[in-house]
Write an enzyme that holds these catalytic residues in place. Sequence first.
Site, PDB file in Angstrom:
ATOM      1  N   CYS A  43       0.791  -1.230   0.000  1.00 26.82           N
ATOM      2  CA  CYS A  43       0.000   0.000   0.000  1.00 26.82           C
ATOM      3  C   CYS A  43       0.827   1.287   0.000  1.00 26.82           C
ATOM      4  CB  CYS A  43      -0.980  -0.008   1.161  1.00 26.82           C
ATOM      5  SG  CYS A  43      -0.245  -0.343   2.770  1.00 26.82           S
ATOM      6  N   ARG A  68      15.663   1.832   1.888  1.00 28.08           N
ATOM      7  CA  ARG A  68      15.616   0.592   1.131  1.00 28.08           C
ATOM      8  C   ARG A  68      15.014  -0.520   1.976  1.00 28.08           C
ATOM      9  NH1 ARG A  68      20.901  -1.364  -0.278  1.00 28.08           N
ATOM     10  NH2 ARG A  68      21.292   0.719  -1.127  1.00 28.08           N
ATOM     11  N   SER A  69      13.992  -0.178   2.721  1.00 24.79           N
ATOM     12  CA  SER A  69      13.310  -1.185   3.521  1.00 24.79           C
ATOM     13  C   SER A  69      12.588  -2.159   2.608  1.00 24.79           C
ATOM     14  CB  SER A  69      12.296  -0.518   4.460  1.00 24.79           C
ATOM     15  OG  SER A  69      11.238   0.069   3.712  1.00 24.79           O
ATOM     16  N   ASP A 101      20.825   3.336   1.160  1.00 25.42           N
ATOM     17  CA  ASP A 101      20.615   2.730   2.463  1.00 25.42           C
ATOM     18  C   ASP A 101      21.723   3.236   3.382  1.00 25.42           C
ATOM     19  OD1 ASP A 101      19.332   1.234   4.307  1.00 25.42           O
ATOM     20  OD2 ASP A 101      19.959  -0.714   3.555  1.00 25.42           O
ATOM     21  N   ILE A 102      21.788   2.710   4.589  1.00 25.00           N
ATOM     22  CA  ILE A 102      22.766   3.192   5.563  1.00 25.00           C
ATOM     23  C   ILE A 102      24.196   3.042   5.053  1.00 25.00           C
ATOM     24  CG2 ILE A 102      23.736   2.780   7.863  1.00 25.00           C
ATOM     25  CD1 ILE A 102      20.950   1.975   8.784  1.00 25.00           C
TER      26      ILE A 102
END
Length: 320
Positions: free
Chosen positions: A154, A189-190, A212-213
């Site tokens: 979603c 970037r989960s 990302d990290i």
Amino acid sequence: MSAEKPAALDGAPACKTILASSVAKPYVEEVKKGIQQLGRRPKLVGFLANTDPAARMYAEWTGKTFEDTGFSFELREVNKEELEDYIFHANEDDSVDGIMIYFPVFGNRQDQYLQQVVSKDKDVEGLSHVYIQNLYHNVRYLDDTKTNKSILPCTPLALIKILEFLGVYNMVLPYGNRLYGKTVTIINRSEIVGRPLAALLANDGAVVYSFDIDSVQKFTRGEGLKFRHHRVTDVDIKLEDVAQHSDVIITGVPSESYKFPTRLIKDGAVCVNFSTAKNFNMDVKTKASLYVASVGKVTITMLMRNLIRLINNKASKNLV
């Protein structure tokens, strides 16, 4: 600031702050029509198995919004050790049309397992491995006749709808190619939002840099029969090297201390933040042409839309 739909982008006009409610409005009307056609109140069950105040707030907001729109919503608070059994029961309950879980539950890989316990026929969040696999392989339908659309997560779907509303998608180009020539930077970037969003944008023709990290990945659409979906490559590149050339910058860092450097924003860029924290300073408006500070109302609307789609997909299968 105006919250109306902007004209086509040409250069760097004065920044407009776009409200998520403006983007959500036509989809809310679409959902209400869907409920009328069903002739009943579709039922969503939410499972809360933690004491996280943010999760409870989201659950209560979900319930109020669904009820106000014409759905039936039931929040079931359960012990996390018993959650799996409760999900199985809801899967088999014909009175339940959709299921969602308010994470975190265990805060580890077991949460990913719980996502797969939910029946794909009731998965309003689009987290089933079937839907995720379709997303990454650019498969947009569940059947060969292309009557049942696959369900998308979603929040990534909400961000796509926001970019369509803002005119980032070129509707003159063929479907699936409407982001051709666009460069997008995503700070997140989960597995829930950032990675699937990058894949969706690349599948539509954009070049996407995913930060990302500790790494940067470049998402591009493959060409030819071998690549019918995006490709991912690790790249050694700095944020300043790509941000200043990006047409769109999307942030989702869950920390109030993180602020995207305004100096790196390309003049006239579109900036969107989906984190509950505000990742842009207020001076973002000195560089961006369009700015969306939060996306929650669009995300909730996509949950509703997914629920209607699940019901229609099930009805279509029963007719075969």
